[in-house]
Design an enzyme around this catalytic site. Structure first.
Site, PDB file in Angstrom:
ATOM      1  N   GLU A 187       5.533   4.457   7.109  1.00  0.00           N
ATOM      2  CA  GLU A 187       6.012   3.417   8.022  1.00  0.00           C
ATOM      3  C   GLU A 187       5.445   2.108   7.501  1.00  0.00           C
ATOM      4  O   GLU A 187       4.265   1.821   7.687  1.00  0.00           O
ATOM      5  CB  GLU A 187       5.523   3.681   9.451  1.00  0.00           C
ATOM      6  CG  GLU A 187       6.042   4.965  10.066  1.00  0.00           C
ATOM      7  CD  GLU A 187       7.490   4.867  10.541  1.00  0.00           C
ATOM      8  OE1 GLU A 187       8.127   3.821  10.348  1.00  0.00           O
ATOM      9  OE2 GLU A 187       7.972   5.848  11.108  1.00  0.00           O
TER      10      GLU A 187
ATOM     11  N   THR B  75       0.843  -1.203   0.000  1.00  0.00           N
ATOM     12  CA  THR B  75       0.000   0.000   0.000  1.00  0.00           C
ATOM     13  C   THR B  75       0.874   1.247   0.000  1.00  0.00           C
ATOM     14  O   THR B  75       0.540   2.249  -0.654  1.00  0.00           O
ATOM     15  CB  THR B  75      -0.949   0.003   1.219  1.00  0.00           C
ATOM     16  OG1 THR B  75      -1.662  -1.235   1.247  1.00  0.00           O
ATOM     17  CG2 THR B  75      -1.942   1.138   1.150  1.00  0.00           C
ATOM     18  N   GLY B  76       2.002   1.202   0.695  1.00  0.00           N
ATOM     19  CA  GLY B  76       2.928   2.340   0.712  1.00  0.00           C
ATOM     20  C   GLY B  76       3.322   2.751  -0.697  1.00  0.00           C
ATOM     21  O   GLY B  76       3.387   3.937  -1.024  1.00  0.00           O
TER      22      GLY B  76
ATOM     23  N   CYS C 208       5.009  -4.317  13.657  1.00  0.00           N
ATOM     24  CA  CYS C 208       5.942  -4.078  12.555  1.00  0.00           C
ATOM     25  C   CYS C 208       7.372  -4.365  12.980  1.00  0.00           C
ATOM     26  O   CYS C 208       8.112  -5.019  12.268  1.00  0.00           O
ATOM     27  CB  CYS C 208       5.787  -2.649  12.064  1.00  0.00           C
ATOM     28  SG  CYS C 208       5.848  -1.465  13.402  1.00  0.00           S
TER      29      CYS C 208
HETATM   30  P1  NAD Z   1      -2.503  -2.337   4.713  1.00  0.00           P
HETATM   31  O1  NAD Z   1      -1.470  -1.652   3.902  1.00  0.00           O
HETATM   32  O2  NAD Z   1      -3.288  -3.431   4.107  1.00  0.00           O
HETATM   33  O3  NAD Z   1      -3.579  -1.270   5.229  1.00  0.00           O
HETATM   34  C1  NAD Z   1      -3.195  -0.116   5.952  1.00  0.00           C
HETATM   35  C2  NAD Z   1      -4.217   0.968   5.727  1.00  0.00           C
HETATM   36  O4  NAD Z   1      -4.140   1.428   4.379  1.00  0.00           O
HETATM   37  C3  NAD Z   1      -5.659   0.555   5.951  1.00  0.00           C
HETATM   38  O5  NAD Z   1      -6.339   1.595   6.629  1.00  0.00           O
HETATM   39  C4  NAD Z   1      -6.181   0.394   4.537  1.00  0.00           C
HETATM   40  O6  NAD Z   1      -7.586   0.558   4.415  1.00  0.00           O
HETATM   41  C5  NAD Z   1      -5.446   1.503   3.836  1.00  0.00           C
HETATM   42  N1  NAD Z   1      -5.347   1.377   2.388  1.00  0.00           N
HETATM   43  C6  NAD Z   1      -5.369   0.253   1.624  1.00  0.00           C
HETATM   44  N2  NAD Z   1      -5.213   0.574   0.312  1.00  0.00           N
HETATM   45  C7  NAD Z   1      -5.083   1.921   0.255  1.00  0.00           C
HETATM   46  C8  NAD Z   1      -4.867   2.848  -0.814  1.00  0.00           C
HETATM   47  N3  NAD Z   1      -4.762   2.467  -2.090  1.00  0.00           N
HETATM   48  N4  NAD Z   1      -4.760   4.151  -0.503  1.00  0.00           N
HETATM   49  C9  NAD Z   1      -4.845   4.569   0.787  1.00  0.00           C
HETATM   50  N5  NAD Z   1      -5.065   3.753   1.822  1.00  0.00           N
HETATM   51  C10 NAD Z   1      -5.170   2.434   1.561  1.00  0.00           C
HETATM   52  O7  NAD Z   1      -1.750  -2.806   6.046  1.00  0.00           O
HETATM   53  P2  NAD Z   1      -2.367  -3.656   7.282  1.00  0.00           P
HETATM   54  O8  NAD Z   1      -2.506  -5.070   6.870  1.00  0.00           O
HETATM   55  O9  NAD Z   1      -3.546  -2.912   7.835  1.00  0.00           O
HETATM   56  O10 NAD Z   1      -1.202  -3.515   8.356  1.00  0.00           O
HETATM   57  C11 NAD Z   1      -0.163  -4.428   8.482  1.00  0.00           C
HETATM   58  C12 NAD Z   1       1.102  -3.855   7.865  1.00  0.00           C
HETATM   59  O11 NAD Z   1       1.432  -2.633   8.513  1.00  0.00           O
HETATM   60  C13 NAD Z   1       2.306  -4.750   8.046  1.00  0.00           C
HETATM   61  O12 NAD Z   1       3.043  -4.809   6.849  1.00  0.00           O
HETATM   62  C14 NAD Z   1       3.114  -4.031   9.129  1.00  0.00           C
HETATM   63  O13 NAD Z   1       4.493  -4.313   9.128  1.00  0.00           O
HETATM   64  C15 NAD Z   1       2.824  -2.616   8.819  1.00  0.00           C
HETATM   65  N6  NAD Z   1       3.085  -1.774   9.987  1.00  0.00           N
HETATM   66  C16 NAD Z   1       4.173  -0.946   9.962  1.00  0.00           C
HETATM   67  C17 NAD Z   1       4.480  -0.159  11.067  1.00  0.00           C
HETATM   68  C18 NAD Z   1       5.674   0.755  11.084  1.00  0.00           C
HETATM   69  O14 NAD Z   1       5.766   1.609  11.956  1.00  0.00           O
HETATM   70  N7  NAD Z   1       6.606   0.622  10.161  1.00  0.00           N
HETATM   71  C19 NAD Z   1       3.657  -0.211  12.202  1.00  0.00           C
HETATM   72  C20 NAD Z   1       2.568  -1.081  12.191  1.00  0.00           C
HETATM   73  C21 NAD Z   1       2.274  -1.838  11.063  1.00  0.00           C
END
Ligand code: NAD
Length: 470
Positions: free
Chosen positions: A243, A225-226, A277
């Site tokens: 992040e 997603t990032g 994470c």
């Molecule tokens: P995800 O990327 O699936 O979703 C995260 C958020 O993004 C959700 O709110 C989702 O609805 C939104 N999203 C999805 N597609 C989007 C788009 N195209 N545009 C904008 N927003 C969108 O992640 P997840 O499964 O919810 O979380 C788990 C992940 O998060 C793991 O990879 C974990 O390592 C990471 N994480 C990182 C940190 C850090 O600080 N580096 C902290 C916690 C979690």
């Protein structure tokens, strides 16, 4: 069953569309969430844009005082919000669970409220004086994941507000109710429009980050997603703090006392069932200490009760959702099929809820899916090494670079090893020990920018030079 509404301009908003939320420990429906429309996203951004002028015009002292009031609200409501975290996300009330998450919400609000970004004189001579001022960026679009839903929302909200920005948050569709309740309570002391929230899946998140009036995106979630967020930001040139995912290595130096480190190592790997994470996700142990470390971790694991996090004495809950449960199961099954040794766990517990036991996997190496992919669950592959150079090379053999740790009694040697690891943080004799004053962020595919402390506060500002001719 109550329907939880989203908030724009200080008002709770309902919608024709909603979705149900289930408790991952029991499968029972615990509430439903009103889903925002594209028009709601636009309204939320416009409300934030309008409110930003007067919020930014307030003095630093006024904003600091309001944030301290927010911290008080979070503290007063910690037991209520912690129950929502447990029912919705699964982590237990006790141990490093949802009450702990709420205390972090309070601390990560108080600390930015105590920080300042004074004007810096970056150059001065007889002819000129150049000052660096820190201005708010405007509207921050904040996107959160489901693992530490309230704490991560606070990481994005509190520094943004401290610096004079306003916020529109889109919480994870898996953990929306707790976040909505927190934002509703925070709004009892914030001016209308300063903190807004919209709901829905990634498509609503995409509308938020693409909005032309969003100036900064704070994103925590997967690397996949990032990357989409990086693409979308070319439209509005929003500044980004990303992040993303991690696959943190932990290296135990030769000759380390296994029993002494096992407790901290356990929580470094399994806090929040490994759905963190910056958890230790790959453990590298010298061949002479290999069985001793496995035995010590196994002994600690045996003492950790798992179950419904609302019950007394429980310190480990379920996996939060079916998608993650299936990923964990498939990665462990793949390791088994490739000859790894399951020391503990290795099969779902069965029954109600997404319960998967603490799983220790030995006789495995880099090049297997369980080691190479972010499994984000209660599993730890333990890899044997012969030389410390081999351990460092394998630790760095990853696209991720969020955290890492080195464990041992010789702190000079630990620091020497730590400096050779490519990651945003390397902890020594601890893992995941984040602190609101200490910058945190990822190297490589784990994202860019940092949060927390003075550096995190700078990241939600626009530097402006005032250059004066003498
Ligand atoms: P995800 O990327 O699936 O979703 C995260 C958020 O993004 C959700 O709110 C989702 O609805 C939104 N999203 C999805 N597609 C989007 C788009 N195209 N545009 C904008 N927003 C969108 O992640 P997840 O499964 O919810 O979380 C788990 C992940 O998060 C793991 O990879 C974990 O390592 C990471 N994480 C990182 C940190 C850090 O600080 N580096 C902290 C916690 C979690």
């Amino acid at each position: 069953m109550a329907t939880y509404k989203f908030m724009i301009d200080g008002k709770l908003i309902d919608s024709e569309k909603s979705f149900e939320v289930r408790n991952p420990a029991t499968g029972e429906v615990i509430g439903s969430v009103a889903v925002s429309s594209p028009a709601d996203v636009e309204n939320a951004v416009q409300s934030a844009k309008k409110a930003q002028r007067s919020w930014a015009a307030k003095s630093d002292e006024e904003r600091k005082k309001t944030l301290m009031d927010v911290a008080q609200v979070l503290n007063d409501n910690a037991p209520y919000l912690a129950e929502w975290i447990t029912k919705e996300q699964g982590k237990p009330l006790a141990g490093p669970g949802s009450l702990f998450e709420m205390q972090a919400c309070v601390g990560w609000t108080q600390v930015p409220a105590s920080l300042d970004l004074p004007v810096e004189v970056v150059f001065e001579d007889d002819t000129r004086r150049d000052e660096l001022h820190r201005k708010p960026l405007g509207v921050v679009g904040a996107i959160t994941p489901w693992n530490w839903p309230l704490m991560i929302a606070i990481w994005q909200i509190s520094p943004s507000l401290r610096a004079g920005n306003t916020v529109v948050l889109k919480p994870s569709e898996y953990t929306t109710i707790g976040t909505l309740e927190m934002i509703r309570l925070m709004n009892t002391v914030l001016p209308a429009g300063v903190l807004n929230v919209v709901t829905g899946d990634g498509s609503i998140g995409a509308l938020l980050i693409e909005n032309k009036d969003v100036n900064k995106i704070m994103f925590t979630g997967s690397t996949k997603t990032g990357r989409k967020i990086i693409d979308a930001s070319k439209g509005n040139m929003a500044r980004l703090t990303l992040e993303c995912g991690g696959n943190d290595p932990a290296i135990v130096l030769p000759g380390t006392d296994a029993a002494k480190i096992a407790g901290d190592l356990f929580w470094g790997a399994f806090i929040n069932m490994g759905q963190t994470c910056a958890c230790a996700k790959r453990l590298y142990v010298h061949e002479n200490d290999y069985e001793a470390v496995i035995g010590a971790l196994d002994a600690v694991s045996a003492q950790m009760p798992m179950g419904n996090g609302m019950d007394d004495g429980i310190v480990l809950g379920p996996i939060q959702n079916k998608m993650q449960f299936d990923i964990v199961k498939s990665l462990v099954d793949d390791a088994k099929a490739n000859g790894a040794r399951i020391v503990r766990g290795g099969e779902p517990l069965g029954g109600e809820g997404y319960f998967y036991p603490i799983t220790l996997v030995a006789d495995i190496d880099n090049g297997t899916r369980l080691v190479d992919e972010e499994q984000f669950g209660p599993v730890l592959p333990i890899i044997k090494y012969k030389t410390i150079e081999e351990a460092i090379e394998k630790a760095n053999d990853s696209d991720s670079g969020l955290g890492a740790s080195v464990w041992g009694t010789d702190l000079n040697e630990a620091a020497r090893v730590a400096k050779q690891i490519v990651s945003g943080t390397v902890w020594i004799n601890q893992h995941g020990a984040i602190h609101p004053m200490v910058p945190f962020g990822g190297a490589k595919d784990s994202g860019y920018g940092v949060e927390f402390g003075v550096e995190g506060l700078k990241a939600v500002t626009q530097p402006q030079i005032i250059s004066i001719k003498k």
